[in-house]
Design a protein around this motif. Structure first.
Motif, PDB file in Angstrom:
ATOM      1  N   MET A   1       0.837  -1.048  -0.021  1.00 24.05           N
ATOM      2  CA  MET A   1      -0.144  -0.004  -0.132  1.00 24.05           C
ATOM      3  C   MET A   1       0.899   1.212  -0.071  1.00 24.05           C
ATOM      4  O   MET A   1       1.613   1.477   0.811  1.00 24.05           O
ATOM      5  N   ARG A   2       0.802   2.021  -0.935  1.00 24.08           N
ATOM      6  CA  ARG A   2       1.802   3.143  -1.249  1.00 24.08           C
ATOM      7  C   ARG A   2       0.860   4.241  -1.714  1.00 24.08           C
ATOM      8  O   ARG A   2      -0.006   4.289  -2.188  1.00 24.08           O
ATOM      9  N   SER A   3       1.353   5.563  -0.873  1.00 27.48           N
ATOM     10  CA  SER A   3       0.647   6.722  -1.355  1.00 27.48           C
ATOM     11  C   SER A   3       1.221   7.735  -2.255  1.00 27.48           C
ATOM     12  O   SER A   3       0.708   8.564  -2.683  1.00 27.48           O
ATOM     13  N   GLU A   4       2.357   6.997  -2.719  1.00 29.06           N
ATOM     14  CA  GLU A   4       3.108   7.874  -3.840  1.00 29.06           C
ATOM     15  C   GLU A   4       3.914   9.128  -3.392  1.00 29.06           C
ATOM     16  O   GLU A   4       4.409   9.681  -4.297  1.00 29.06           O
ATOM     17  N   ASP A   5       3.714   9.484  -2.207  1.00 30.75           N
ATOM     18  CA  ASP A   5       4.476  10.780  -1.591  1.00 30.75           C
ATOM     19  C   ASP A   5       5.574  10.131  -0.792  1.00 30.75           C
ATOM     20  O   ASP A   5       5.348   8.790  -0.316  1.00 30.75           O
ATOM     21  N   SER A   6       6.448  10.902  -0.447  1.00 33.77           N
ATOM     22  CA  SER A   6       7.767  10.663   0.427  1.00 33.77           C
ATOM     23  C   SER A   6       8.176   9.161   0.032  1.00 33.77           C
ATOM     24  O   SER A   6       8.192   8.367   1.074  1.00 33.77           O
ATOM     25  N   TYR A   7       8.651   9.113  -1.120  1.00 34.96           N
ATOM     26  CA  TYR A   7       9.203   7.655  -1.484  1.00 34.96           C
ATOM     27  C   TYR A   7      10.301   7.135  -0.686  1.00 34.96           C
ATOM     28  O   TYR A   7      10.020   5.926  -0.430  1.00 34.96           O
ATOM     29  N   THR A   8      11.260   8.119  -0.326  1.00 34.51           N
ATOM     30  CA  THR A   8      12.241   7.353   0.593  1.00 34.51           C
ATOM     31  C   THR A   8      11.675   6.614   2.025  1.00 34.51           C
ATOM     32  O   THR A   8      12.123   5.705   2.111  1.00 34.51           O
ATOM     33  N   ALA A   9      10.820   7.558   2.565  1.00 34.07           N
ATOM     34  CA  ALA A   9      10.355   6.975   3.844  1.00 34.07           C
ATOM     35  C   ALA A   9       9.491   5.825   3.689  1.00 34.07           C
ATOM     36  O   ALA A   9       9.668   4.697   4.342  1.00 34.07           O
ATOM     37  N   GLU A  10       8.729   5.846   2.819  1.00 33.74           N
ATOM     38  CA  GLU A  10       7.878   4.469   2.393  1.00 33.74           C
ATOM     39  C   GLU A  10       8.730   3.150   2.124  1.00 33.74           C
ATOM     40  O   GLU A  10       8.627   2.161   2.493  1.00 33.74           O
ATOM     41  N   HIS A  11       9.567   3.655   1.170  1.00 35.77           N
ATOM     42  CA  HIS A  11      10.425   2.533   0.746  1.00 35.77           C
ATOM     43  C   HIS A  11      11.369   1.990   1.873  1.00 35.77           C
ATOM     44  O   HIS A  11      11.341   0.950   2.118  1.00 35.77           O
ATOM     45  N   SER A  12      11.774   2.975   2.796  1.00 36.76           N
ATOM     46  CA  SER A  12      12.518   2.263   3.913  1.00 36.76           C
ATOM     47  C   SER A  12      11.793   1.340   4.705  1.00 36.76           C
ATOM     48  O   SER A  12      12.200   0.552   5.310  1.00 36.76           O
ATOM     49  N   LEU A  13      10.551   1.911   4.949  1.00 32.35           N
ATOM     50  CA  LEU A  13       9.460   1.014   5.701  1.00 32.35           C
ATOM     51  C   LEU A  13       9.421  -0.249   5.197  1.00 32.35           C
ATOM     52  O   LEU A  13       9.485  -1.224   5.947  1.00 32.35           O
ATOM     53  N   SER A  14       9.126  -0.334   3.963  1.00 30.21           N
ATOM     54  CA  SER A  14       8.908  -1.599   3.275  1.00 30.21           C
ATOM     55  C   SER A  14       9.946  -2.602   3.028  1.00 30.21           C
ATOM     56  O   SER A  14       9.713  -3.693   3.249  1.00 30.21           O
ATOM     57  N   VAL A  15      11.271  -1.833   2.824  1.00 27.33           N
ATOM     58  CA  VAL A  15      12.609  -2.716   3.173  1.00 27.33           C
ATOM     59  C   VAL A  15      12.594  -3.234   4.388  1.00 27.33           C
ATOM     60  O   VAL A  15      12.966  -4.385   4.509  1.00 27.33           O
ATOM     61  N   CYS A  16      12.129  -2.357   5.367  1.00 28.72           N
ATOM     62  CA  CYS A  16      12.705  -3.117   6.718  1.00 28.72           C
ATOM     63  C   CYS A  16      11.525  -4.170   6.880  1.00 28.72           C
ATOM     64  O   CYS A  16      11.923  -5.238   7.283  1.00 28.72           O
ATOM     65  N   ILE A  17      10.232  -4.111   6.605  1.00 27.15           N
ATOM     66  CA  ILE A  17       9.270  -5.147   6.896  1.00 27.15           C
ATOM     67  C   ILE A  17       9.532  -6.434   6.125  1.00 27.15           C
ATOM     68  O   ILE A  17       9.627  -7.396   6.478  1.00 27.15           O
ATOM     69  N   LEU A  18       9.791  -6.172   4.780  1.00 24.76           N
ATOM     70  CA  LEU A  18      10.178  -7.256   3.976  1.00 24.76           C
ATOM     71  C   LEU A  18      11.604  -7.759   4.355  1.00 24.76           C
ATOM     72  O   LEU A  18      11.642  -9.308   4.366  1.00 24.76           O
ATOM     73  N   ALA A  19      12.386  -7.187   4.751  1.00 19.02           N
ATOM     74  CA  ALA A  19      13.652  -7.961   5.225  1.00 19.02           C
ATOM     75  C   ALA A  19      13.478  -8.682   6.559  1.00 19.02           C
ATOM     76  O   ALA A  19      13.864  -9.644   6.640  1.00 19.02           O
ATOM     77  N   LEU A  20      12.560  -8.177   7.421  1.00 18.51           N
ATOM     78  CA  LEU A  20      12.086  -9.104   8.655  1.00 18.51           C
ATOM     79  C   LEU A  20      11.463 -10.276   8.093  1.00 18.51           C
ATOM     80  O   LEU A  20      11.558 -11.127   8.730  1.00 18.51           O
ATOM     81  N   ILE A  21      10.588 -10.332   7.064  1.00 19.82           N
ATOM     82  CA  ILE A  21       9.687 -11.251   6.765  1.00 19.82           C
ATOM     83  C   ILE A  21      10.773 -12.469   6.015  1.00 19.82           C
ATOM     84  O   ILE A  21      10.569 -13.721   6.283  1.00 19.82           O
ATOM     85  N   PHE A  22      11.734 -11.975   5.255  1.00 19.59           N
ATOM     86  CA  PHE A  22      12.951 -12.762   4.735  1.00 19.59           C
ATOM     87  C   PHE A  22      13.586 -13.390   5.726  1.00 19.59           C
ATOM     88  O   PHE A  22      13.969 -14.543   5.700  1.00 19.59           O
ATOM     89  N   GLY A  23      14.051 -12.500   6.634  1.00 20.94           N
ATOM     90  CA  GLY A  23      14.923 -13.008   7.702  1.00 20.94           C
ATOM     91  C   GLY A  23      14.312 -14.197   8.607  1.00 20.94           C
ATOM     92  O   GLY A  23      14.831 -15.139   8.874  1.00 20.94           O
ATOM     93  N   ARG A  24      12.957 -13.904   8.893  1.00 15.56           N
ATOM     94  CA  ARG A  24      12.332 -14.946   9.619  1.00 15.56           C
ATOM     95  C   ARG A  24      12.359 -16.233   8.723  1.00 15.56           C
ATOM     96  O   ARG A  24      12.502 -17.095   9.409  1.00 15.56           O
ATOM     97  N   SER A  25      12.313 -16.196   7.491  1.00 12.46           N
ATOM     98  CA  SER A  25      12.150 -17.392   6.829  1.00 12.46           C
ATOM     99  C   SER A  25      13.426 -18.103   6.667  1.00 12.46           C
ATOM    100  O   SER A  25      13.719 -19.214   6.254  1.00 12.46           O
ATOM    101  N   LEU A  26      14.545 -17.246   6.884  1.00 10.65           N
ATOM    102  CA  LEU A  26      16.133 -17.798   6.875  1.00 10.65           C
ATOM    103  C   LEU A  26      16.122 -18.447   8.221  1.00 10.65           C
ATOM    104  O   LEU A  26      17.188 -19.006   8.266  1.00 10.65           O
ATOM    105  N   GLY A  27      15.120 -18.292   8.991  1.00  8.90           N
ATOM    106  CA  GLY A  27      15.444 -18.798  10.403  1.00  8.90           C
ATOM    107  C   GLY A  27      16.140 -17.816  11.400  1.00  8.90           C
ATOM    108  O   GLY A  27      16.577 -18.364  12.455  1.00  8.90           O
ATOM    109  N   PHE A  28      16.241 -16.703  11.128  1.00  6.27           N
ATOM    110  CA  PHE A  28      16.783 -15.578  12.099  1.00  6.27           C
ATOM    111  C   PHE A  28      15.887 -15.617  13.268  1.00  6.27           C
ATOM    112  O   PHE A  28      14.661 -15.468  13.457  1.00  6.27           O
ATOM    113  N   LYS A  29      16.573 -15.312  14.407  1.00  7.09           N
ATOM    114  CA  LYS A  29      16.036 -15.367  15.628  1.00  7.09           C
ATOM    115  C   LYS A  29      15.492 -13.645  15.843  1.00  7.09           C
ATOM    116  O   LYS A  29      16.298 -12.809  15.142  1.00  7.09           O
ATOM    117  N   GLU A  30      14.990 -13.649  16.947  1.00 10.97           N
ATOM    118  CA  GLU A  30      14.583 -12.098  17.308  1.00 10.97           C
ATOM    119  C   GLU A  30      15.537 -11.196  17.176  1.00 10.97           C
ATOM    120  O   GLU A  30      15.573  -9.959  16.604  1.00 10.97           O
TER     121      GLU A  30
END
Ligand SMILES: [Fe+2]
Length: 418
Positions: A160-189
């Motif tokens: 879900m993107r609002s198309e404004d403040s690309y860098t902030a939204e992108h940073s947030l998405s990268v954070c979330i996707l990295a967490l999802i990827f890390g979880r599937s790689l077996g990383f702990k908290e």
């Protein structure tokens, strides 16, 4: 069909043996198909044949497959990541502790809190204020908890993107996707907390890049490209100036555009000198950039972005991580708008780890494409014949297709009342 097809799994060939599908048996581990994996619903890292049904399913798509040659100890020298990822599908790593609707209720508040924090943090940096690592980590950790409970709710939000403040939204998405990827790689908290922080802060140096260059719709000149690329060095400097900043985040801000083939920037490091977190963020960063609308490029469908990552494996992206990432995201990630074979249209709300091509879909348009009473349908029930196979997915569509908007689903609370 050709024997020369690219294998998504690059185990040494002496570990594999080619067989006709009719010779497939329960207990065999399929490592390679005779066709592009993207045309099939199967697991990229290979999969175990559990039953005759599995054989039938493979036969729908392939004539020949490669199976692990059991006479040789399995991939003794193959990469640990691939093995771990392949074996995860049946273990507790994919355990979901909170139902999706409940997690969406939590995520509604969390996402807007994280989003506000990210924008304020970026604005503070613009004004010359240091980033407080502690504050950033508190926010990241709330996201870690959500991803650990049920990753599909936050995954949905990255669409879900609002198309404004690309860098902030992108940073947030990268954070979330990295967490999802890390979880599937077996990383702990604790590892996820570090990785999420890296994702959130990786592009903070873009604050120092003039907005005209960041938003330029046409190709950058060589000079502009250099200014853009300097965001890596700016990021390192900005984060180094922040008290007690996690060292890994500084490294990732500087190195997330390095490439395993040595053709990245700013240093052109060889693969062995690029950190694991930098390699992870590099993939997630590119995926998110490709799949969201930007001033100079249309959003690509998720499948197309994954295909590019697949093609760039071992070049732009670490080979094993690229494969694992593709597996994590799957063909129909939460938030995908999909059309079924029967004509119904809806939005994917929850993935199905066992059959990733059969997620749970909130149907919002009927067979005639008319608005209908929303109903949640588990497409996996088509396997047992409870639901007609016409309920399987035909295509992915763009946000706004048949007037279905992800933002509206969020704002009207459709996902919290499933
Ligand atoms: Fe970047």
């Amino acid at each position: 069909m050709s024997d020369e097809r690219d294998s998504p799994i690059d185990f040494p060939s002496r570990y594999d043996r080619k067989i006709h599908v009719r010779d497939l048996r329960t207990g065999m581990y399929v490592t390679r198909l005779d066709r592009d994996w993207l045309e099939t619903p199967f697991l990229l890292q290979g999969f175990l044949i559990h039953s005759a049904n599995d054989v039938e399913e493979v036969a729908k798509y392939c004539e020949y497959v490669w199976v692990h040659n059991t006479e040789i100890p399995f991939a003794k020298d193959a990469d640990m990541l691939s093995q771990r990822h392949a074996s995860q599908n049946s273990n507790a790593l994919f355990h979901v502790s909170t139902p999706i609707a409940e997690e969406h209720s939590i995520v509604r508040k969390l996402f807007s809190e994280t989003s506000k924090y990210t924008q304020t943090m970026m604005e503070d940096v613009r004004l010359g204020r240091a980033i407080e690592e502690k504050k950033a980590r508190v926010i990241v950790d709330k996201n870690v908890q959500s991803v650990m409970r049920n990753p599909d709710a936050l995954a949905w939000m990255t669409k879900m993107r609002s198309e404004d403040s690309y860098t902030a939204e992108h940073s947030l998405s990268v954070c979330i996707l990295a967490l999802i990827f890390g979880r599937s790689l077996g990383f702990k908290e604790p590892q996820l907390s570090n990785l999420g922080l890296c994702g959130l802060l990786h592009d903070v140096g873009k604050i120092r890049v003039p907005i005209e260059i960041l938003n330029k719709p046409s190709r950058l000149t060589d000079k502009e490209m250099k200014i853009m690329q300097a965001h890596a060095a700016h990021g390192r400097k900005l984060l180094s100036e922040s008290k007690n900043m996690y060292e890994g985040a500084i490294d990732v801000a500087y190195c997330h555009h390095e490439r395993p083939d040595g053709k990245g920037y700013p240093q052109g490091l060889p693969s062995e000198d690029i950190s694991l977190f930098s390699k992870i963020i590099s993939i997630v960063d590119s995926y998110d950039a490709m799949t969201c609308e930007r001033v100079y490029a249309q959003a690509k469908p998720s499948t197309e972005a994954l295909k590019i990552i697949y093609e760039e494996r071992g070049k732009q992206f670490d080979e094993n991580l690229a494969l694992a990432f593709i597996q994590t995201i799957g063909l129909y990630p939460p938030g995908s708008i999909v059309e079924l074979h029967n004509g119904c249209v809806g939005v994917v709300v929850e993935t199905n780890v066992q059959s990733r091509h059969l997620p749970k879909v909130l149907i919002m348009r009927d067979e005639e494409k008319l608005p209908c009473t929303h109903r949640l349908v588990d497409l996996a029930t088509t396997l047992a014949g409870e639901l007609s196979s016409q309920y399987q997915i035909k295509t992915i569509q763009r946000d706004g297709y048949r007037n279905i908007y992800l933002r509206e689903c969020f704002e009207k609370g459709y996902l919290t009342s499933l």
